[in-house]
Design an enzyme around this catalytic site. Structure first.
Site, PDB file in Angstrom:
ATOM      1  N   CYS A  47       0.856  -1.188   0.000  1.00  0.00           N
ATOM      2  CA  CYS A  47       0.000   0.000   0.000  1.00  0.00           C
ATOM      3  C   CYS A  47       0.893   1.240   0.000  1.00  0.00           C
ATOM      4  CB  CYS A  47      -0.896  -0.038   1.228  1.00  0.00           C
ATOM      5  SG  CYS A  47      -1.876   1.454   1.514  1.00  0.00           S
ATOM      6  N   HIS A  48       0.361   2.372  -0.454  1.00  0.00           N
ATOM      7  CA  HIS A  48       1.117   3.625  -0.447  1.00  0.00           C
ATOM      8  C   HIS A  48       1.578   3.998   0.965  1.00  0.00           C
ATOM      9  CE1 HIS A  48       0.845   5.050  -4.595  1.00  0.00           C
ATOM     10  NE2 HIS A  48      -0.346   4.497  -4.640  1.00  0.00           N
ATOM     11  N   THR A  49       0.813   3.623   1.981  1.00  0.00           N
ATOM     12  CA  THR A  49       1.203   3.945   3.357  1.00  0.00           C
ATOM     13  C   THR A  49       2.504   3.251   3.723  1.00  0.00           C
ATOM     14  OG1 THR A  49      -1.136   4.171   3.939  1.00  0.00           O
ATOM     15  CG2 THR A  49       0.427   3.952   5.758  1.00  0.00           C
ATOM     16  N   HIS A  69       0.487  -4.121   5.861  1.00  0.00           N
ATOM     17  CA  HIS A  69      -0.769  -4.084   6.632  1.00  0.00           C
ATOM     18  C   HIS A  69      -1.991  -4.502   5.815  1.00  0.00           C
ATOM     19  CE1 HIS A  69      -0.508  -0.116   4.735  1.00  0.00           C
ATOM     20  NE2 HIS A  69      -1.809   0.001   4.889  1.00  0.00           N
ATOM     21  N   GLU A  70      -1.839  -4.755   4.518  1.00  0.00           N
ATOM     22  CA  GLU A  70      -2.933  -5.341   3.741  1.00  0.00           C
ATOM     23  C   GLU A  70      -2.626  -6.824   3.586  1.00  0.00           C
ATOM     24  OE1 GLU A  70      -4.531  -1.791   0.787  1.00  0.00           O
ATOM     25  OE2 GLU A  70      -3.379  -3.436  -0.054  1.00  0.00           O
ATOM     26  N   CYS A  99     -12.072  -2.143  19.701  1.00  0.00           N
ATOM     27  CA  CYS A  99     -12.012  -2.817  20.998  1.00  0.00           C
ATOM     28  C   CYS A  99     -13.383  -3.232  21.488  1.00  0.00           C
ATOM     29  CB  CYS A  99     -11.334  -1.910  22.029  1.00  0.00           C
ATOM     30  SG  CYS A  99     -12.331  -0.481  22.556  1.00  0.00           S
ATOM     31  N   CYS A 102     -14.867   1.098  24.011  1.00  0.00           N
ATOM     32  CA  CYS A 102     -14.738   2.551  24.166  1.00  0.00           C
ATOM     33  C   CYS A 102     -15.969   3.272  23.604  1.00  0.00           C
ATOM     34  CB  CYS A 102     -13.466   3.044  23.481  1.00  0.00           C
ATOM     35  SG  CYS A 102     -13.518   2.989  21.667  1.00  0.00           S
ATOM     36  N   CYS A 105     -16.316   2.901  19.780  1.00  0.00           N
ATOM     37  CA  CYS A 105     -16.770   1.581  19.345  1.00  0.00           C
ATOM     38  C   CYS A 105     -18.243   1.349  19.655  1.00  0.00           C
ATOM     39  CB  CYS A 105     -15.915   0.492  19.995  1.00  0.00           C
ATOM     40  SG  CYS A 105     -14.247   0.364  19.297  1.00  0.00           S
ATOM     41  N   CYS A 113     -11.637   3.870  17.108  1.00  0.00           N
ATOM     42  CA  CYS A 113     -11.439   3.259  18.420  1.00  0.00           C
ATOM     43  C   CYS A 113     -10.406   4.035  19.245  1.00  0.00           C
ATOM     44  CB  CYS A 113     -10.980   1.816  18.234  1.00  0.00           C
ATOM     45  SG  CYS A 113     -10.600   0.934  19.757  1.00  0.00           S
ATOM     46  N   ARG A 117      -6.752   2.960  17.668  1.00  0.00           N
ATOM     47  CA  ARG A 117      -6.646   3.862  16.525  1.00  0.00           C
ATOM     48  C   ARG A 117      -5.233   3.794  15.944  1.00  0.00           C
ATOM     49  NH1 ARG A 117      -9.109   9.770  17.366  1.00  0.00           N
ATOM     50  NH2 ARG A 117     -10.641   8.379  18.339  1.00  0.00           N
ATOM     51  N   CYS A 177      -7.246  -2.313   3.755  1.00  0.00           N
ATOM     52  CA  CYS A 177      -6.890  -0.893   3.845  1.00  0.00           C
ATOM     53  C   CYS A 177      -7.557  -0.072   2.748  1.00  0.00           C
ATOM     54  CB  CYS A 177      -5.372  -0.717   3.832  1.00  0.00           C
ATOM     55  SG  CYS A 177      -4.827   0.999   4.057  1.00  0.00           S
ATOM     56  N   ARG A 372      -2.475  -2.547  -7.260  1.00  0.00           N
ATOM     57  CA  ARG A 372      -2.135  -3.390  -6.123  1.00  0.00           C
ATOM     58  C   ARG A 372      -1.350  -4.590  -6.624  1.00  0.00           C
ATOM     59  NH1 ARG A 372      -2.806   0.335  -3.426  1.00  0.00           N
ATOM     60  NH2 ARG A 372      -3.942   0.533  -1.450  1.00  0.00           N
TER      61      ARG A 372
END
Length: 379
Positions: A47-49, A69-70, A99, A102, A105, A113, A117, A177, A372
């Site tokens: 991903c770009h992130t 993370h994907e 979670c 909170c 959520c 969250c 977060r 993502c 992707r």
């Protein structure tokens, strides 16, 4: 399982320095602690992130680190207190969590969250402030709580969505993502009605996912806005019906769109992070009912400036985070949209590489040649 409670040795792609090629290393992955889950990752995607923080642009470098993370994977073992997942479950890791305790959520209006977060600076697990990765005793930092560029990883249970085991992980891993972010921005926040007009600013993967959401919603006109005309043919696959390159006009793009649509579009979704695009996306919606949704992340010093009359004439401006999806509660239903052939994911996949060639995925993205790239673990 025989590995439960034991350290697992496996391969991971480690970023030792900012902007340098990842190195395939043997890492040790510790067992999950309280409220944690250890996964076997089968497929992941770039991903770009990942690229942004790997390059460490404008950020405090945190290396060595395992990015990613994907992804899609299978639960290997669970830590104390985990009751809603068990070994063998198919899951999608998510960079943000739920979670379920909170205020956010428990709210029907928020997916942000308090506990889980997104945090790009932490690099360690919440429970004890330590990493679960190491190489010969040296800790390796986590990334956004997921670190899926490893054959095994440890993740907080609140950042895992249990999904239909029949769903192909090499496709639905994309929902961790960017695709869900764009799709949800349209379906959950902009909410275009059948027959309406929608403008999409930015035709990268997130913007094309927003266009896919407009297509699913039944929009009759989907106007793609991008500075790169080469993206327009690809965008047709995602339902885009018309195209505007702002560089081709001698007037502001919001005026061009207003002329095309008799006063403005019904909805717009901005997916670039450019402050000028954000302003244009807002100013191009129709007065009285137009809604603009901001998805892209601007520079920290940017300011959004527009005439207040744009609000007083009943235009609405909204923002969204991860498409307003609650990861654990909502992602399983997004997977079902794919299983029911309502959502098309294959067209987002431009490349596939084995894990041993993960650096090719970075090369494709840096060359703007990839939407992707699926990375096959264990290969």
């Amino acid at each position: 399982m025989a590995s439960t409670g034991q350290v697992i040795r496996c391969k991971a792609a480690v970023a030792w320095e900012a902007g340098k090629p990842l190195v395939i290393e043997e890492v040790e992955v510790a067992p999950p602690q309280a409220m944690e889950v250890r996964l076997k990752i089968l497929f992941t995607s770039l991903c770009h992130t990942d690229v942004y923080f790997w390059e460490a642009k404008g950020q405090t470098p945190l290396f060595p680190r395992i990015f990613g993370h994907e992804a899609g994977g299978i639960v290997e073992s669970v830590g104390e207190g985990v009751t809603d997942l068990e070994p063998g479950d198919h899951v999608l890791p998510v960079f943000t969590g739920e979670c379920k305790e909170c205020r956010h959520c428990k709210s029907e209006e928020s997916n942000m969250c308090d506990l889980l977060r997104i945090n790009t600076d932490r690099g360690v697990m919440l429970s004890d402030g330590k990493s679960r990765f190491s190489i010969r005793g040296q800790p390796i930092y986590h990334f956004v709580g997921t670190s899926t560029f490893s054959e095994y990883t440890v993740i907080h249970v609140g950042c895992l969505a249990k999904i239909n085991p029949a769903a192909p992980l090499d496709k639905v891993c994309l929902l961790s993502c960017g695709i869900s972010t764009g799709l949800g921005a349209t379906l959950n926040v902009a909410k275009p009605k059948p027959g309406s007009s929608v403008a999409i600013f930015g035709l990268g993967a997130v913007g094309l996912a927003a266009a896919e959401g407009a297509r699913i919603s039944g929009a009759s006109r989907i106007i793609g806005v991008d500075l790169h005309s080469s993206r327009f043919d690809e965008a047709k696959k995602f339902g885009v019906t018309e195209f505007v390159n702002p560089n081709d006009h001698d007037k502001p793009v919001h005026e061009v769109i207003a002329e095309m649509t008799d006063g403005g579009v019904d909805r717009s979704v901005e997916c670039t992070g450019s402050i000028s695009a954000m302003i244009s996306a807002f100013e191009c919606v129709h007065d009285g009912w137009g809604v603009a949704v901001l998805v892209g992340v601007p520079s920290k010093d940017d300011s959004f400036k527009t005439n207040p009359m744009n609000f007083l004439s009943e235009r609405t401006l909204k923002g969204t985070f991860f498409g307003n999806y609650k990861p654990r509660s909502d992602l399983p239903s997004v997977v079902e949209k794919y299983m029911n052939k309502e959502l098309e994911l294959e067209k987002f996949i431009s490349h596939e590489v084995p894990f041993s060639e993960i650096n090719k995925a970075f090369e494709y993205m840096l060359a703007k040649a990839s939407l992707r790239c699926i990375i096959r673990m264990g290969a």
